[in-house]
Design a protein around this motif. Structure first.
Motif, PDB file in Angstrom:
ATOM      1  N   MET A  57      41.737  55.036  35.958  1.00 56.02           N
ATOM      2  CA  MET A  57      42.092  55.243  37.359  1.00 56.02           C
ATOM      3  C   MET A  57      42.780  54.002  37.907  1.00 56.02           C
ATOM      4  O   MET A  57      42.412  52.876  37.600  1.00 56.02           O
ATOM      5  N   PHE A  86      43.594  52.259  41.513  1.00 55.22           N
ATOM      6  CA  PHE A  86      43.137  52.373  42.899  1.00 55.22           C
ATOM      7  C   PHE A  86      44.180  51.862  43.882  1.00 55.22           C
ATOM      8  O   PHE A  86      45.056  51.076  43.523  1.00 55.22           O
ATOM      9  N   ASN A 135      43.789  49.741  46.391  1.00 48.69           N
ATOM     10  CA  ASN A 135      43.785  48.279  46.581  1.00 48.69           C
ATOM     11  C   ASN A 135      43.672  47.561  45.238  1.00 48.69           C
ATOM     12  O   ASN A 135      43.214  46.437  45.174  1.00 48.69           O
ATOM     13  N   ALA A 156      41.715  47.087  42.971  1.00 42.85           N
ATOM     14  CA  ALA A 156      40.356  46.908  42.452  1.00 42.85           C
ATOM     15  C   ALA A 156      40.330  46.070  41.181  1.00 42.85           C
ATOM     16  O   ALA A 156      39.609  46.372  40.244  1.00 42.85           O
ATOM     17  N   LEU A 157      41.125  45.010  41.150  1.00 47.40           N
ATOM     18  CA  LEU A 157      41.047  44.080  40.020  1.00 47.40           C
ATOM     19  C   LEU A 157      39.828  43.197  40.244  1.00 47.40           C
ATOM     20  O   LEU A 157      39.469  42.910  41.379  1.00 47.40           O
ATOM     21  N   TYR A 158      39.211  42.754  39.125  1.00 47.82           N
ATOM     22  CA  TYR A 158      38.063  41.863  39.262  1.00 47.82           C
ATOM     23  C   TYR A 158      38.599  40.482  39.630  1.00 47.82           C
ATOM     24  O   TYR A 158      39.293  39.848  38.830  1.00 47.82           O
ATOM     25  N   PRO A 159      38.277  39.998  40.847  1.00 50.09           N
ATOM     26  CA  PRO A 159      38.935  38.784  41.337  1.00 50.09           C
ATOM     27  C   PRO A 159      38.589  37.540  40.531  1.00 50.09           C
ATOM     28  O   PRO A 159      39.347  36.582  40.527  1.00 50.09           O
ATOM     29  N   HIS A 160      37.444  37.551  39.836  1.00 46.36           N
ATOM     30  CA  HIS A 160      37.020  36.338  39.138  1.00 46.36           C
ATOM     31  C   HIS A 160      37.458  36.334  37.672  1.00 46.36           C
ATOM     32  O   HIS A 160      37.143  35.404  36.949  1.00 46.36           O
ATOM     33  N   ASN A 217      40.722  41.210  32.879  1.00 45.52           N
ATOM     34  CA  ASN A 217      40.736  42.438  33.670  1.00 45.52           C
ATOM     35  C   ASN A 217      41.106  43.639  32.810  1.00 45.52           C
ATOM     36  O   ASN A 217      40.510  44.700  32.920  1.00 45.52           O
ATOM     37  N   TYR A 219      38.317  44.185  29.860  1.00 47.61           N
ATOM     38  CA  TYR A 219      36.916  44.408  30.213  1.00 47.61           C
ATOM     39  C   TYR A 219      36.385  45.775  29.760  1.00 47.61           C
ATOM     40  O   TYR A 219      35.341  45.868  29.118  1.00 47.61           O
ATOM     41  N   GLY A 220      37.140  46.822  30.082  1.00 49.74           N
ATOM     42  CA  GLY A 220      36.700  48.174  29.739  1.00 49.74           C
ATOM     43  C   GLY A 220      36.569  48.359  28.236  1.00 49.74           C
ATOM     44  O   GLY A 220      35.635  49.004  27.755  1.00 49.74           O
ATOM     45  N   LYS A 252      44.353  36.744  42.251  1.00 47.83           N
ATOM     46  CA  LYS A 252      44.702  36.108  43.525  1.00 47.83           C
ATOM     47  C   LYS A 252      46.080  35.453  43.481  1.00 47.83           C
ATOM     48  O   LYS A 252      46.770  35.371  44.476  1.00 47.83           O
ATOM     49  N   ARG A 255      50.078  42.681  40.810  1.00 48.15           N
ATOM     50  CA  ARG A 255      48.713  43.199  40.767  1.00 48.15           C
ATOM     51  C   ARG A 255      48.722  44.679  40.410  1.00 48.15           C
ATOM     52  O   ARG A 255      47.907  45.156  39.640  1.00 48.15           O
ATOM     53  N   ARG A 280      45.479  47.942  33.036  1.00 48.67           N
ATOM     54  CA  ARG A 280      44.077  48.212  32.772  1.00 48.67           C
ATOM     55  C   ARG A 280      43.873  49.679  32.411  1.00 48.67           C
ATOM     56  O   ARG A 280      43.013  50.022  31.608  1.00 48.67           O
ATOM     57  N   ARG A 304      43.305  51.548  27.836  1.00 49.54           N
ATOM     58  CA  ARG A 304      42.205  52.412  27.418  1.00 49.54           C
ATOM     59  C   ARG A 304      42.696  53.615  26.631  1.00 49.54           C
ATOM     60  O   ARG A 304      41.901  54.338  26.066  1.00 49.54           O
TER      61      ARG A 304
END
Lengths: 358, 283
Positions: A80, A82, A84, A86-90, A96, A99-100, A133, A140, A147, A151
């Motif tokens: 999916m 999104f 905004n 929805a990236l992991y900011p850290h 990113n 991760y999945g 960021k 982004r 991302r 998958r």
């Protein structure tokens, strides 16, 4: 790859609010389906039910030949994007995307190969070590797409992915999404409220309103033969004009006494019955000499460069006409010529397309 | 803001600030100076404002031998007790409250809001108010004169829970959803996303809570009787004798200075994170 089949899908929230009231449609393997409608029409809820982020109150959702109603989002083989991002900011861009795959226990070497491949396709290779960021909105957006790509899912789900971008970038990313989807051939569901995005991206266009499907078809079908007044008003820009008229006989409607010929006979309509006459601004032409069937009083003009929009009043209501930039007439009272084949009739009682068979 | 200020106008803020610094810093200076003189010099009532020559001797005695007359414990033991207590309280509070905030914000369970409000209401009941029942419970559990008795009752914290709750509510829902799609369960989401995002908040809270724990006075006073369980704050109090014996002021001063150091170190070392945790909204 897989098809997506929705059968009588419903969503009822606590407190009895029905957000989705029985939606059925079928997205063929590899095709691009866009859900479009005004805010609150249930399109996002529907997408989130396919994703598994909302429970399904009734009906079934199938991905391929598997009913996924009670399957966890991560097991549905979907990805999916999104609104905004929805990236992991850290996490870095690389993490990113990885991760999945890590959570699924994909071997390290394969993760690396897939992430680099996606970064190459999306042109974000130089940014793999950066945090979200430090990226621009467009970058982004690409990472969010990356991302999804790594998958290798059966289905892509897009939830208004372009609405946070500025106008120019939006058009650019729209083209890229389309190109990417073509190249990968992954079945996609895309939610938007922007009818231009909807028209340009979709193979299959689903117009929703009030939790129901108004019409399903190709963009051309919906543009040429809108099934309801809602679809007619929603698809096409600038929006269709609606003028109050009456049936005179099978071949003619009148608008305040002006007679307009119909290309297809209005079958099953009683003479004298009220109808709404739909005329697209781009289908209307300024009449030369005596061919005018309708006249308009121009109130103001919008300049678009290649074309010009004349806003004004006519018999039966407000009217907008699109004329080429070369057209010199743009004020006063102007006669309008109407192609009989491009007249749409709607029943004012239920908003359905009226009369014309087929 | 103010345009074209006169010389006096520009000096005035500095004068006010300097006066403020002097008011805050002078007692600290006095303590440092006091810890460097012999007790006789201080006891005759005319302590000089310049440092004396006894610093090394005084601090050695304070840390490792103890004042001798009043308590036999050297201050190094008290420092260790205080440090352990403050650490356990700070870390314990953060651990408990981040978990309870996680439960309250991200899970739907029966009586969720009731649980939240019960935590919230305890804000109105600080240790001082519930000190008798708390003492009774700790005593009945046989935790008097132990590190557990010293720290456990101070760990439960509504403030920290609220702070984490507010922070979690600002984390976009899409992050949770993206994690779900990425196959991260509740524990993975907590460990991989929420904890790293809360890093600066935890640091800020740690600073505040460490100092809170370090400065505890009433509770340790009640719960500890053995000398070897004393915290430094209690230790200072016990060194000041009111009977006919002579208070060794230079050692009291040295202890006070030593008691100030760890909180100062914590603030200085963690200042960057601390400020970021209070002002920054990362995402």
């Amino acid at each position: 790859m897989a098809s997506v089949t929705l059968t009588d899908v419903r969503k009822v929230y606590h407190g009895g609010v029905e957000a989705v009231r029985g939606v059925s449609f079928d997205v063929a393997d590899g095709s691009f389906c866009v859900l479009v409608g005004p805010s609150g029409c249930g399109k996002s809820t529907l997408l989130r039910m396919v994703a598994g982020l909302e429970t399904i109150s009734g009906g079934t959702v199938r991905i391929g030949d598997r009913v996924v109603n009670d399957i966890e989002p991560s097991e549905r083989d979907i990805a999916m994007v999104f609104q905004n991002y929805a990236l992991y900011p850290h996490m870095s861009v690389y993490d990113n995307m990885a991760y999945g795959l890590r959570n699924r226990g994909t071997p390290k070497a394969e993760i690396d190969q897939r992430v680099r491949e996606a970064a190459r396709i999306l042109d974000v290779e130089p940014y793999l070590d950066r945090r979200p960021k430090a990226l621009s909105g467009g970058q982004r957006q690409r990472v969010a797409m990356g991302r999804a790509i790594v998958r290798k899912p059966q289905v892509f789900l897009f939830d208004e992915p372009l609405s946070n971008l500025d106008a120019k970038l939006r058009v650019q990313m729209r083209v890229e999404i389309k190109r990417l989807q073509r190249a990968l051939g992954v079945t996609s569901l895309y939610v938007t409220h922007d009818q231009v995005e909807a028209m340009t991206l979709s193979d299959l266009l689903v117009v929703m309103n009030g939790g129901r499907v108004e019409q399903i078809g190709t963009p051309t079908e919906l543009y040429r033969r809108p099934a309801t007044r809602f679809v007619a008003g929603f698809i096409g820009s600038p929006a269709m004009n609606f003028l109050a008229g009456r049936i005179e006989n099978e071949g003619t409607v009148t608008i305040d006494g002006h007679r307009i010929a119909l290309g297809t006979p209005a079958r099953g309509m009683l003479p004298g019955a009220a109808v709404e006459v739909g005329l697209r601004p781009e289908d209307l032409q300024l009449a030369n000499g005596g061919g005018a069937q309708l006249s308009m009083e121009v109130e103001f003009v919008e300049e678009l460069g290649a074309t010009r929009l004349l806003h004004g009043r006519s018999a039966g209501g407000a009217i907008t006409v699109q004329v080429p930039a070369a057209e010199t007439r743009s004020s006063g009272t102007l006669g309008l010529a109407i192609d009989p084949a491009l007249v749409h009739l709607f029943d004012p009682a239920d908003g359905r397309r009226a009369g014309m068979a087929g | 803001m103010v345009e074209r200020r006169t010389l006096f106008g520009r000096l005035l803020p500095h004068l006010v600030l300097l006066a403020g610094v002097a008011v805050v810093a002078f007692p600290v200076y006095l303590a440092v100076v006091g810890s460097t003189h012999e007790s006789a010099v201080i006891a005759n009532g005319q302590m000089p404002l310049y440092p004396g020559a006894q610093a090394a001797d005084t601090y050695y005695r304070t840390l490792f031998i103890g004042p001798g007359r009043t308590t036999r414990e050297p201050v190094s033991g008290m420092l260790l007790n205080s440090f352990l207590m403050a650490m356990i309280i700070a870390v314990g509070k953060i651990a408990i409250s981040i978990l309870s905030a996680y439960a309250v914000v991200y899970f739907r369970f029966p009586l969720r809001m009731a649980a939240f409000w019960m935590i919230f209401v305890t804000l109105m009941l600080p240790v001082e108010v519930r000190i008798y029942p708390t003492y009774k419970v700790v005593a009945d559990l046989g935790m008097l004169d132990s590190m557990a008795g010293l720290t456990l009752p101070l760990i439960a914290s509504a403030t920290a829970t609220l702070l984490f709750r507010q922070f979690f509510m600002t984390v976009p829902d899409e992050l949770v959803e993206a994690s779900k799609i990425d196959g991260a369960g509740p524990f993975r989401f907590f460990k991989d996303t929420l904890l790293p995002l809360s890093r600066t908040n935890m640091a800020a809270l740690f600073v505040i809570l460490f100092i809170y724990g370090w400065n505890q006075y009433l509770w340790p006073l009640l719960i500890t009787t053995r000398d070897d369980m004393q915290t430094i704050v209690i230790g200072i109090k016990k060194m000041i004798v009111t009977s006919d014996a002579l208070t060794e002021w230079q050692i009291v001063m040295a202890t006070a200075v030593l008691a100030m150091l760890p909180p100062v170190l914590v603030v200085v070392l963690m200042q960057k994170l601390f400020v970021r945790g209070l002002v920054e909204t990362e995402k």
